[in-house]
Structures are given as C-alpha cells and as structure tokens.
Design a protein around this motif. Structure first.
Motif, PDB file in Angstrom:
ATOM      1  N   UNK A  11      77.515  20.555   4.811  1.00  0.00           N
ATOM      2  CA  UNK A  11      76.481  20.312   3.802  1.00  0.00           C
ATOM      3  C   UNK A  11      75.482  19.329   4.401  1.00  0.00           C
ATOM      4  N   UNK A  12      74.211  19.542   4.061  1.00  0.00           N
ATOM      5  CA  UNK A  12      73.154  18.629   4.537  1.00  0.00           C
ATOM      6  C   UNK A  12      72.318  18.208   3.335  1.00  0.00           C
ATOM      7  N   UNK A 124      67.771  24.216   6.200  1.00  0.00           N
ATOM      8  CA  UNK A 124      67.734  24.476   7.645  1.00  0.00           C
ATOM      9  C   UNK A 124      68.573  23.465   8.418  1.00  0.00           C
ATOM     10  N   UNK A 125      68.680  22.241   7.885  1.00  0.00           N
ATOM     11  CA  UNK A 125      69.550  21.258   8.546  1.00  0.00           C
ATOM     12  C   UNK A 125      71.008  21.719   8.455  1.00  0.00           C
ATOM     13  N   UNK A 126      71.395  22.204   7.269  1.00  0.00           N
ATOM     14  CA  UNK A 126      72.790  22.659   7.092  1.00  0.00           C
ATOM     15  C   UNK A 126      73.062  23.896   7.951  1.00  0.00           C
ATOM     16  N   UNK A 146      66.004  18.387  16.215  1.00  0.00           N
ATOM     17  CA  UNK A 146      65.090  19.347  16.849  1.00  0.00           C
ATOM     18  C   UNK A 146      65.421  20.763  16.385  1.00  0.00           C
ATOM     19  N   UNK A 147      66.721  21.081  16.374  1.00  0.00           N
ATOM     20  CA  UNK A 147      67.138  22.429  15.954  1.00  0.00           C
ATOM     21  C   UNK A 147      66.699  22.718  14.524  1.00  0.00           C
ATOM     22  N   UNK A 148      66.863  21.725  13.638  1.00  0.00           N
ATOM     23  CA  UNK A 148      66.492  21.930  12.229  1.00  0.00           C
ATOM     24  C   UNK A 148      64.988  22.158  12.113  1.00  0.00           C
ATOM     25  N   UNK A 149      64.208  21.401  12.899  1.00  0.00           N
ATOM     26  CA  UNK A 149      62.746  21.515  12.809  1.00  0.00           C
ATOM     27  C   UNK A 149      62.211  22.820  13.385  1.00  0.00           C
ATOM     28  N   UNK A 159      66.391  15.489   7.762  1.00  0.00           N
ATOM     29  CA  UNK A 159      67.579  15.659   6.915  1.00  0.00           C
ATOM     30  C   UNK A 159      68.892  15.600   7.686  1.00  0.00           C
ATOM     31  N   UNK A 160      68.850  15.382   8.996  1.00  0.00           N
ATOM     32  CA  UNK A 160      70.100  15.318   9.763  1.00  0.00           C
ATOM     33  C   UNK A 160      70.583  13.877   9.935  1.00  0.00           C
ATOM     34  N   UNK A 161      69.822  12.937   9.376  1.00  0.00           N
ATOM     35  CA  UNK A 161      70.230  11.519   9.418  1.00  0.00           C
ATOM     36  C   UNK A 161      70.402  11.010   7.995  1.00  0.00           C
TER      37      UNK A 161
END
Ligand code: DP6
Length: 357
Positions: A11-12, A124-126, A146-149, A159-161
């Motif tokens: 979950x993100x 997209x972060x999740x 980077x991957x999420x963006x 959203x990954x932090x």
C-alpha cells in the motif's frame, strides 16, 4: 513478503502538496519548473497486489471501486494506464523494453478516486513498489520515486516517502537564469519523518466524481497564464519558508504560505488559456468556514489540489473541532480525518485472492 515471491501486496499513501507542482517543463517525463513540498497522508492510500503471470498472454487488471468493494475487471482506460506503467517500470529495471512477462494486478483506493485526493500518486507509487517486490528487485526509496514518476504523475515521486517530502526540479532554470545541467531522474527526498511533526489533515469532500480537467492538462496549460511567470519568481522564497516551518514545527508560519500557494495554483488555472475552474460553490463555503475557525482561535489552514475538495491542516488537538465544523458546511458530502503518515508498506491483504473468489 519474501524477496522474489511471485505475488506481493503493497500500500502507498496519497500526499497533499504544501507548495504545489503546477506546470510541467517536460510533460512527457513529468519534469516540473520548480520544486514542490508535500505531506504524506496515512489513511488515504492505494493497496495493490501484483503477481508475475508468465503463462498469461496479456496483463489482467482488477479494480475495486471502494474500500469494501469486490475487485472487478478494470475499465479499459484504467487498465491501459496500468499496463503502460508496468512497461515503463520493466524497461527501467531491465534496461530493455522487450520480454516483459504478463502481470496480474488488483488495486483498491481507500478514498474517492480522481477527486483532488491524488489517487494517481498513491496508485502509481503502490504499483511500482508491488511490481518491484514481485520481480525481486530491492529498489530503494529514491529509485522507487523515479519509477513512480515515470507514470507521468509527478506527485507520485513524493508518495514513496513518509512525513514531509521535497521533489526538486533538477535542471530547471531559476527565473531569469540559464538552464542548468539536467538530471532526468530527479527523485524526491524526505525533509522530515512523520514522527517529527504530528499534523492532522481533515478533508472536506464536496465532489467525489472524477475531475473534468486532468492535472496533466493543467500542467500543459499553466504557462499560458499571465500569472505563471510571477509564480515562478515567488516560489523559491515560499519553499524556504515551508522548509523552515517543517524544521521548527511552526503551523502559524506554514499556514498562510500553504493557503496562498493553493489559491495561486487555482488563480493560474483559472487564467490559463482556456481557463480551468476546479472549485465548486461549497469549496468557497469551506474556505470561509476555515477563516471563521481561525477567527475563533483555531489554527486551521486550507489547501486544494486540482479539484474542488479542501484539505485542512491543523493540530491533532484541534482535529475533532475542525472536522465537526466542516461537516456542518452546506454542500460538504463527507469529511475524512487523515494525518501525516509513513511511506509505502507491505500488506498481508491479497486483492487477487479476493478477485478470484
Ligand atoms: C495539483 O501530475 O502529479 O496535485 O497525476 O493527477 O496526481 P496526478 O497529478 P500530477 O500533478 C499534481 C498536481 C497537484 C499539486 C501537487 O500535488 O503538487
């Protein structure tokens, strides 16, 4: 979840921007003109299960429309965005675009999608985090950012932090300066963990359908506003104030800047060519109630992303009073009580098992 397992659930969190990203200097790569700063939320999240399914010819995408809804085959437009993101994640991780195996994906939001509550950021972060888990890739938070963006949702980079997060604009020229060397990766970074400042965020939902104009379109049109150039001049000092407010846990310093920045985003949107109006009449009612609360001595400060809903920041002590006041505003359909939270986490829930039932 063990490393390299074929199925993983992550979950993100959603995030609410304190200094907004509005206007992309490179829309395709989601590169901003200036840095943005956000607060990561705890309750508003996307939960995503991903399974590596090499025996399948194409991806299988499931979507559960609400916190308790059963996963159903996702609408085509949604499935297309998920597939495209899996393509990009695969290409970046493997260094080649060919040979991607099929995946099964099931996803669910704990909040209304596409209503200014950053469902694409958490989504997209999740998805990126769960795909990495399934592929056995131990991506650190910077790489996940980077991957999420790569999805095209710039706010997903944040959203990954957990806690308070800044997404820089590496390579963007300062107002009036020559372009600096570009870092196309431009990951976000944590300014302070959630435990550093326990802020609450009460969300007044005045609209729960999808917004009429996407953020992407807003980013594209922003430079057509006569106010956009002035915004670029004002943002650096505002960022500095917000960094200081976070460091000193100073809501009285943060609040006015937070509101000004949100109103300015909407002023830019409303004066873009063509104009974009995200607010609805109850948005103004909520803003007025927030001012009334402040007049009574409650430190409540409002901000809006690209939508009609209003996020109100306050201390945990004031949260019940703020929530009760917002519930009573005409036109407010629901009030969510959220707070600063940590980043993505592994979940034991299995949404694909639910889809299979
Ligand atoms: C107004 O391009 O990240 O929320 O993909 O719809 O989440 P979505 O939008 P994105 O732009 C976000 C714009 C914003 C401000 C912000 O979050 O900084």
């Amino acid at each position: 979840m063990s490393r390299g397992s074929r199925r993983a659930t992550v979950s993100a969190p959603a995030n609410i921007a304190l200094v907004k990203y509005w206007g992309a200097r490179d829309l395709k790569r989601a590169l901003p003109y200036h840095p943005s700063i956000s607060m990561t939320l705890e309750v508003c999240r996307t939960v995503t299960t991903v399974e590596l399914a090499p025996a399948l010819e194409t991806d299988e995408i499931w979507f559960a429309a609400g916190a308790a809804a059963h996963p159903e085959p996702a609408p085509e437009a949604f499935a297309r965005r998920v597939r495209a993101h899996l393509d990009r994640v695969w290409t970046r991780l493997q260094g080649v675009s060919c040979g991607r195996p099929a995946f099964r994906v099931a996803t669910r939001n704990t909040f209304p999608a596409a209503a200014g509550l950053a469902s694409s950021a958490s989504g997209f972060a999740a998805l990126a985090a769960a795909a990495c888990r399934t592929l056995g890739v131990d991506a650190g938070a910077r790489e996940l950012s980077v991957l999420a963006r790569l999805s095209g949702s710039g706010s997903a980079a944040r959203s990954v932090f957990g806690g308070f997060v800044e997404w820089p604009a590496e390579g963007a020229p300062a107002a009036g300066a020559a372009p600096a060397e570009e870092n196309p990766d431009a990951p976000a970074a944590q300014l302070a963990p959630a435990a550093a400042w326990r802020l609450s965020c009460v969300v007044a939902i005045v609209e729960d359908g999808p917004k009429e104009v996407s953020s992407r379109e807003g980013h594209r049109l922003a430079p057509t506003s006569p106010h956009f150039a002035r915004r670029l001049e004002l943002v650096p000092e505002r960022l500095e104030t917000v960094r200081r407010a976070i460091r000193d846990r100073d809501l009285d310093l943060l609040g006015p800047v937070l509101e000004r920045d949100a109103v300015e985003l909407h002023a830019v949107a409303m004066t873009s060519e063509p104009p974009i109006f995200y607010w609805r009449p109850p948005t103004l009612e909520v803003l007025s109630e927030v001012r009334r609360l402040r007049g009574l001595g409650t430190g409540a400060w409002a901000t809006m992303d690209a939508g009609a809903n209003v996020h109100v920041l306050c201390t945990p002590e004031d949260e019940p009073r703020v929530a009760a006041a917002l519930e009573a505003v005409p036109g407010v359909r629901d009030v969510l009580r959220d707070r600063v939270g940590d980043g993505p986490r592994d979940e034991t829930l299995d949404l694909l098992a639910e889809a299979d039932r």
